[in-house]
Design an enzyme around this catalytic site. Structure first.
Site, PDB file in Angstrom:
ATOM      1  CB  SER A 197     -16.612 136.020  35.949  1.00 40.29           C
ATOM      2  OG  SER A 197     -17.155 136.083  37.247  1.00 40.29           O
ATOM      3  CB  SER A 220     -18.581 133.017  37.843  1.00 39.74           C
ATOM      4  OG  SER A 220     -18.690 133.829  36.695  1.00 39.74           O
ATOM      5  CE  LYS A 232     -19.771 132.212  33.695  1.00 39.19           C
ATOM      6  NZ  LYS A 232     -19.246 133.543  34.078  1.00 39.19           N
TER       7      LYS A 232
END
Lengths: 486, 497
Positions: free
Chosen positions: A175, A151, A76
């Site tokens: 997330s 996210s 990420k």
């Protein structure tokens, strides 16, 4: 391309000579190109990944390869890797390259993981739909008109669409788990303090956790085992010993043949706010567990409704301070229009941050301001303590708390962008684990009529990842078993 | 009409005397740790700009603070020396504000649970009649925090250059109660703090380099009033002299303002060392809301009693303890004790000296006299003094046992020893023929010679010109080539005359 559920399967093929790391990387690169419209990756490290694959293939030949040889990983865009850009999905970190590597990432690299690229996410990990990224929304591979969740949306889609074997995400309020649920993959949020946060761009320091997104519980266990543990660079990481999770995935052995005591949130099974198909699926799983001899009971969690407000007050407070360093002075984006110091700050931060980030910075600044501090921040800290106590009390009666991961399956892109409160509700079941610091996992539990994934969440006591992973593997097998029989 | 407005310079003393000045200080003291408060880079003054900057110092994304345990120990040392209560559990807070020299956009400091609470130091101040009185100045608390970097405005109005070397260096901030009442007291207080910091090895206390800085809060009120007046904060004072000048100016300014019927307002002022005046900062002052909250990246620091005791056990004796010991154990006057404990090195030297001689007062005189003059002249420090306490003690013993005269010791032997610190004083005196001639017969002959050579002077002396004694002594001394014991000469001369 052959899709491997676990790294163990993949490594069997590697050892048998059926494939090589170079081949695997080549296949993933091809798929990344093919699925470019999903917008899962922000940057792909083509040459670097191929070179590394070559080196690891050689080590495999010499029997010197690490435990993760063959693992092609995406990270990420909030995880730092030396010499690589990292932007937290934000304009404000334009041109920024990190001079150091996150501890969790380094530990995976040390075991020969290959990083294929950095993955799109909500800006500064703030969002539940991956629509707040400066790089544009990520699309759900099951239905590209729908969000992947957030996210860590890019990270979940990458595993869902087979763009890499596993991803590393971060979970501050859900997330990792929420996008894993929307994308039908496994997402693990470890206990707070289990994995070092050094090298993770902070959103809310007392909530942030790095967690793996994988296709199997086995791989989640393996990645956690390698990443977890004490780190000189993070004072909040635990010094507790890290069990060999991946070797202890047999629930019967871990539990000593004892049936599990499982509590499920009454709210989640009865609430109108939860989609009927999700409730139905949850009900079926409960029945399966009961049929298998486990004690599954409804539990009351009166404080559940305070989890979201507590979460938003405390995370925005911390974020408002954590994000102060992005000021255009030392690195990243700086506005062109800087006639004086005040406008250097104002213009840089107004132009550099997106709407959602600005909203949360403002909210956090407000709740920390002298006149409101006690009414919001202090009170939220007290409520956090109460929620922690209540959850811990529940977890003395039950080994696990079972719930859906999300109240709905993946929603459409744009559907909730104008209504932040609706968007925040997507995290209603996941935030509790972050407020308390307990480990929780999302495992796939089938799909709804539209073919959208339903996720199941299991939560347990802090640092009981061994039990959580073993039971998750067990539940995961239980869920998929009937299909196999049919 | 001529203006009757009072100014800080024209205000009459009796008016000033009807007011009381109230002063409180925030003393920032940079700690002498190897590394910074939360980062591993070197904590050193100077260096090329931006050479001590780790990713953490620059607040790069993904970095986390890691507390320097040594800094905690230093703060505890200072706290113990000041009689503070050491908090068993102390936490770090974030003080949020934007400034280019503050990389994170917040300073890690302590707000609600500082490491040391309460405490006090005693200062000695000379009163009007030069009488020394003692006064106790209380602390509100002492807390740990990190320093900011430096903004350099290089004459160029449109550009600011930033040096982050200092960013993150550890400081303790010592906040007093408003117990000080004059510039003299304030000066004495800062001097005492600096002395303590140096004794404890927690800071070099170097004010020019900014290791020790003060914010001074000054207000005035009518003598006898119980309410505090409106306070003014004078920021970043970096010399004791300037602190005293600023306090003095500020009290005059405030009294003049009030006497003129104007009102004071709470503000931050700067001190201009050129003019000796304070001036208000022209920027509009907005109330700063620092939005303090506990730093979630750091765990609370727990200091069990055992740890505190261990730190205490490793602490050197404090100036006050040494002063008391010097007076009670070595029997030297309080003034001497005060002088000898000014620095830890001097105090140690004295103690060492006293382990080699019992002539404590003489030892003190030597240090405060010839040794101090030499150090002052050579611009050196007792720490670099070439004579060991053993050698100096031997020289003192030579004088005490009247082997050599005091004047020979100070004027000849001492300078010679400084040139050859490895030589033995006795051997040096012997080689140079400095030993006192105590042979009465020999001296008697010399005395007779001198007196016979100046019959007029002898007559004059006998008629009452007693001042001539010095001349006779000097002549005899000359004849003995400086080796005669002056006491003995005096004695013999008195007998003959």
């Amino acid at each position: 391309m052959k899709e491997y559920l676990t790294l163990a399967d993949l490594q069997r093929d590697l050892r048998a000579g059926n494939t090589t790391c170079v081949t695997l990387v080549g296949q993933y690169l091809a798929r990344i190109r093919e699925y470019q419209h999903l917008n899962a990756f922000v940057e792909v490290y083509t040459d670097e990944a191929l070179q590394r694959a070559e080196a690891i293939d050689e080590r495999l030949t010499n029997n010197q390869a690490g435990r993760l040889a063959g693992l092609v990983l995406g990270i990420k865009d909030v995880l730092c890797q030396a010499g690589h850009s990292v932007q937290a999905g934000s304009h404000i970190l334009d041109q920024y390259r990190s001079p150091f590597t996150a501890t969790a990432v380094q530990r995976l690299l040390d075991e020969d993981a290959i990083i294929i690229g950095r993955q799109n996410c909500d800006e500064f990990a703030m969002g539940s739909s991956n629509e707040s990224s400066y790089f544009g929304p990520v699309r759900n591979a099951a239905d590209p008109s729908r969000v992947p969740g957030g996210s860590s949306g890019g990270s979940a889609v990458a595993v869902q669409a087979g763009l890499c074997h596993a991803s590393l995400g971060s979970d501050t309020g859900g997330s990792v788990r929420q996008p894993a649920a929307f994308c039908g993959v496994v997402g693990l949020k470890p206990s707070y303090g289990r994995v070092s946060r050094w090298g993770l761009i902070a959103y809310a320091s007392s909530f942030d956790c790095i967690g793996p997104i994988t296709r199997s519980v086995e791989d989640a266990a393996l990645l956690l085992e390698i990443m977890a543990g004490h780190d000189e660079f993070d004072s909040t990481v635990s010094t507790r010993e890290v069990p060999d999770y991946s070797a202890q995935l047999d629930w019967m052995a871990v539990s000593g043949q004892q049936p599990a005591r499982v509590g499920y949130l009454r709210e989640s099974l009865e609430s109108e706010a939860v989609a009927p198909e999700i409730r139905e699926r949850l009900g079926q799983v409960i029945e399966q567990l009961r049929a298998d001899g486990h004690a599954v009971e409804p539990v009351e969690m009166p404080l559940l409704k305070y989890c979201l407000p507590t979460y938003y007050i405390l995370t925005t407070a911390e974020a408002s301070s954590n994000l102060s360093r992005f000021d255009g002075v030392r690195y990243g984006y700086r506005s062109e229009d800087t006639p004086d110091l005040e406008r250097l700050y104002k213009n840089t931060r107004t132009e550099g941050f997106g709407d959602e980030v600005r909203r949360r910075i403002l909210l956090g600044t407000f709740v920390l301001s002298a006149s409101y501090y006690d009414a919001y921040y202090t009170k939220a800290q007290s409520v956090r303590k109460l929620i922690r106590q209540e959850t811990e009390r529940l977890l003395t009666h039950y080994d696990f708390i079972l719930s859906p991961v999300t109240p709905t399956t993946a929603f459409r892109i744009g559907e909730k962008m104008d209504d932040p409160l609706q968007m925040y509700l997507a995290d209603i079941f996941t935030v509790q684990a972050n407020v308390v610091g307990t480990p929780a996992i999302a495992i796939p539990a089938g799909t709804d009529q539209e073919g959208l994934s339903i996720g199941l969440q299991l939560m347990t006591r802090p640092f009981a990842e061994k039990e959580l992973l073993a039971f998750s593997k067990y539940v995961s097998d239980l869920i998929t078993m009937p299909e196999k029989v049919e | 009409m001529i203006s009757t407005k009072l100014t800080p310079t024209t205000i009459p003393d009796e008016l000033l005397g009807s007011y009381e000045t109230v002063i409180g200080l925030e003393v920032h003291c940079q700690l002498l740790t190897e590394s910074k408060l939360f980062a591993s880079d070197t904590n050193r003054f100077g260096g090329e700009p931006n050479t001590h900057i780790s990713p953490l110092t620059l607040a790069l994304p993904g970095t986390l603070p890691k507390l320097n345990k040594k800094a905690v120990e230093y703060a505890v040392r200072m706290g113990l020396a000041c009689g503070c209560t050491i908090s068993e559990r102390t936490i770090f807070d974030r003080k949020n504000y934007f400034y280019p020299d503050l990389p994170k956009g917040y300073q890690i400091s302590q707000d609600k649970a500082p490491i040391c609470v309460g405490g006090a130091v005693t200062i000695s101040v000379k009163g009007k009649d030069h009488e020394v009185t003692e006064k106790t100045i209380r602390f509100h608390h002492i807390h740990l925090e990190e320093d900011a970097g430096k903004s350099v405005h290089d004459g160029n109005q449109t550009e600011t250059q930033l040096d982050y070397n200092r960013a993150g260096t550890p400081l303790i901030e010592m906040v007093t109660e408003p117990d000080l009442r004059s510039a003299e007291e304030t000066g004495a207080f800062v001097t005492e703090i600096r002395r303590l910091a140096r004794y404890l090895d927690v800071s070099d206390g170097n004010m020019e380099e900014g290791s020790l800085r003060c914010d001074v809060n000054v207000s005035v009120r009518l003598a006898g009033a119980s309410e505090l007046g409106t306070k003014v904060e004078i920021k970043n004072m970096n010399s004791i002299r300037n602190i005293m000048r600023a306090v003095e100016f500020e009290r005059r300014r405030q009294v003049a303002t009030l006497e003129n019927g104007d009102s004071l307002f709470q503000e931050t002022r700067m001190f201009d060392a050129e003019t000796g005046e304070t001036y208000g900062m022209r920027v509009k002052e907005t109330m700063n809301d620092y939005r303090y909250f506990p730093d979630p990246d750091l765990c609370p620091v727990v200091l069990p009693e055992a740890t505190i005791q261990e730190i205490r056990s490793r602490m050197p004796a404090l100036p006050r303890e040494l002063r008391e010991k010097f007076v009670s154990h070595y029997g030297i006057p309080a003034y001497d004790a005060q002088q000898l404990t000014d620095t830890r090195e001097m105090a140690h030297y004295f103690e060492n000296l006293c382990s080699h001689t019992n002539a404590y007062k003489t030892a003190s005189n030597w240090l405060m006299g010839p040794v101090k003059s030499y150090l002052n002249e050579s611009g050196t420090d007792i720490a670099d003094f070439s004579l060991t306490p053993q050698v100096l003690a031997e020289l003192i013993t030579l004088v005490e046992t009247e082997v050599i005269s005091h004047s020979t010791a100070t004027q000849k032997a001492f300078p010679a020893l400084l040139q050859a610190p490895d030589r033995s004083p006795r051997e040096l005196a012997e080689t140079n023929n400095w030993l006192q001639n105590r042979n009465t017969n020999e001296l008697e002959t010399l005395v007779d010679e001198v007196l016979n050579a100046m019959p007029d002077k002898v007559t004059a002396y006998k008629k009452g010109k007693k001042g001539l004694m010095g001349l006779f002594v000097g002549e005899v001394m000359k004849k003995s080539k400086g080796t005669a014991d002056p006491k003995l000469i005096n004695q013999l001369l008195a007998e003959k005359l």
